[in-house]
Design an enzyme around this catalytic site. Structure first.
Site, PDB file in Angstrom:
ATOM      1  N   LYS A 252       0.862  -1.269   0.206  1.00 61.41           N
ATOM      2  CA  LYS A 252      -0.144   0.167   0.064  1.00 61.41           C
ATOM      3  C   LYS A 252       0.799   1.273  -0.065  1.00 61.41           C
ATOM      4  O   LYS A 252       0.462   2.212  -0.463  1.00 61.41           O
ATOM      5  CB  LYS A 252      -1.059  -0.045   1.274  1.00 61.41           C
ATOM      6  CG  LYS A 252      -2.082  -1.066   1.446  1.00 61.41           C
ATOM      7  CD  LYS A 252      -2.721  -1.040   2.403  1.00 61.41           C
ATOM      8  CE  LYS A 252      -3.494  -2.201   2.564  1.00 61.41           C
ATOM      9  NZ  LYS A 252      -4.322  -2.362   4.000  1.00 61.41           N
ATOM     10  N   ARG A 253       2.018   1.137   0.567  1.00 64.45           N
ATOM     11  CA  ARG A 253       2.765   2.397   0.711  1.00 64.45           C
ATOM     12  C   ARG A 253       3.416   2.766  -0.675  1.00 64.45           C
ATOM     13  O   ARG A 253       3.565   4.181  -0.882  1.00 64.45           O
ATOM     14  CB  ARG A 253       4.024   2.160   1.616  1.00 64.45           C
ATOM     15  CG  ARG A 253       3.776   1.765   3.043  1.00 64.45           C
ATOM     16  CD  ARG A 253       5.151   1.968   3.618  1.00 64.45           C
ATOM     17  NE  ARG A 253       5.571   0.598   3.544  1.00 64.45           N
ATOM     18  CZ  ARG A 253       5.425  -0.707   3.881  1.00 64.45           C
ATOM     19  NH1 ARG A 253       4.508  -0.791   4.861  1.00 64.45           N
ATOM     20  NH2 ARG A 253       6.377  -1.703   3.537  1.00 64.45           N
TER      21      ARG A 253
END
Length: 462
Positions: A252-253
């Site tokens: 997700k980062r």
């Protein structure tokens, strides 16, 4: 029979990496007329998300990767939710103890923390020191009688080589001295992943254990458990990990991982599957665009490259755009109508399709281009010179046959008459009608909007 499974933990919402694994399981099972099973691995009570299971199945339905057996499609190998199988795990944990292949551990959390901290200070990997392995039977029985809290650990012998054959990497060898005595059954009676996955895969007659390569390093424990139980091992397949463009793990980062994001952006599920199929696998004819059915016919685990593929969102958008361009206008119209929750008139959407079909790559691109068809958008800051808007209004009033080419001819004539720069003139007209500097073809857009609406918008600015 070929039986594959997706072992899904409801600790978060459906992830593209999960779908990547499911695709291979589903395709291989269907190619060999086998069964594809979905098992819910909900033994991590603290991290379980209430509606994650429901969303997982909705995602599988969206991708049309529908299972043959699961909690919602019961079969002969259930239950298919691990929290409903606790007595089964206890039985097999006890079997291992009886065989001296596992042992009770009564160590307190404080003691375990001390061991971990000591090893970390020494620069060693945190491993249990086998303290409780040496307890005699009398001591163990006394502790059990006193109902002392315990866990059950796997016994890993010292100084042996543990071998696993991986379908993609060949034989992988582990030194048992680097393998921890893994917790198999927790103090609350719940199993850890290692005991549960081996027991479940055996009892459900899973023929191929397909997992991400991040699990390869822990495979020695899996192999030991199969050998201790005396069970036939499945075929082990450790698929490559999807990478970000910088080669870091897809997360997700740095990227969009949740399936819901792709749904909200208007990607097509069949296009996502087509793209995922190309991550580590190549079509024998070098094709980039193909159907799921075609992939199923051609796919084999041995053809997957173990090198982690890079997830390229631009490539996926290009493929989605190809799909849009190859769609029938009637289908695209319906898809856009449904994507925007039937908020906009389907007849008007249909008229706009030829104007934007070559311009959009995903369904969410439609409204930014076409919102002005459904409501006026006035941004006066974009109009440098409004002095000739009244002239435009007056000239367009004279147009009786409201067609794009006639509108264009009328406006070209007005440009000459006013002796203004063509570019500036049409930019003013475009912004007055669409509210934007970039829009679908202007004359055709005006034809679709209709004479009355165009004059109304000009009149509000003139």
């Amino acid at each position: 029979m070929i039986r594959t499974r997706a072992a899904i933990s409801p600790t978060g919402y459906p992830h593209i990496g999960t779908i990547y694994q499911v695709l291979f399981d589903y395709a291989f099972a269907h190619k060999h007329k086998g069964k594809f099973i979905v098992r819910i691995e909900d033994t991590d009570k603290e991290r379980t998300v209430a509606d994650a299971e429901e969303k997982v199945f909705k995602a599988l339905d969206w991708f049309k990767l529908v299972e043959d057996e699961s909690v919602r499609k019961t079969g002969p190998y259930g239950p298919y939710r691990q929290s409903d199988r606790l007595d089964i795990y206890k039985k097999y944990a006890q079997e291992l103890i009886n065989k001296n292949k596992a042992y009770y551990c009564f160590c307190s959390k404080d003691r375990l923390d001390e061991i971990r901290q000591k090893l970390q200070k020494e620069g060693k990997p945190p491993m249990y020191d086998k303290h409780c392995l040496n307890l005699d039977k009398k001591t163990i029985d006394q502790k059990l009688t006193n109902k002392e809290s315990y866990i059950i650990r796997l016994y890993v012998p010292k100084d042996i080589k543990i071998k696993i054959k991986d379908e993609l990497r060949g034989e992988v060898i582990f030194d048992s001295n680097s393998v921890d005595d893994q917790v198999l059954l927790k103090s609350d009676g719940y199993p850890t992943y290692f005991l549960a996955v081996v027991v479940d895969d055996h009892l459900m007659e899973i023929s191929h254990m397909v997992r991400g390569e991040e699990w390869l390093t822990s495979s020695a424990k899996i192999v030991l458990l199969y050998e201790y139980f005396g069970w036939e091992k499945p075929v082990f397949v450790h698929t490559p990990i999807i990478r970000n463009p910088d080669r870091s793990k897809f997360s997700k980062r740095q990227g969009h991982t949740n399936v819901s994001w792709y749904q909200e952006q208007g990607f097509f599920p069949e296009v996502i599957l087509n793209y995922l199929a190309l991550m580590g696998w190549s079509h024998p004819q070098g094709k980039e665009i193909f159907t799921l059915d075609e992939f199923i016919k051609l796919f084999d685990f041995k053809d997957i490259s173990p090198v982690g593929p890079v997830f390229d969102l631009n490539k996926l958008e290009w493929m989605n755009g190809v799909h849009i361009r190859e769609s029938q206008d009637s289908n695209l119209k319906t898809q856009i109508y449904n994507f925007y929750q039937k908020k906009y008139p389907v007849e008007l959407i249909e008229k706009t399709i030829p104007l934007i079909k070559e311009r959009i790559k995903k369904l969410s691109d439609y409204l930014p281009l076409c919102e002005f068809f459904f409501k006026p958008i006035h941004d006066l800051s974009l109009i440098k010179d409004r002095s000739y808007i009244k002239e435009i209004h007056k000239e367009l009033e004279k147009v009786s046959d409201w067609k794009a080419d006639i509108i264009g001819e009328s406006m070209q004539a007005l440009v000459k008459k006013l002796n203004v720069k063509t570019g500036e003139f049409f930019m003013t007209l475009r912004v007055a009608i669409t509210g934007k500097k970039i829009s679908p073809p202007l004359n055709k857009s005006m034809e679709i909007l209709g004479k009355e609406e165009c004059l109304k918008r000009l009149g509000q600015l003139g």
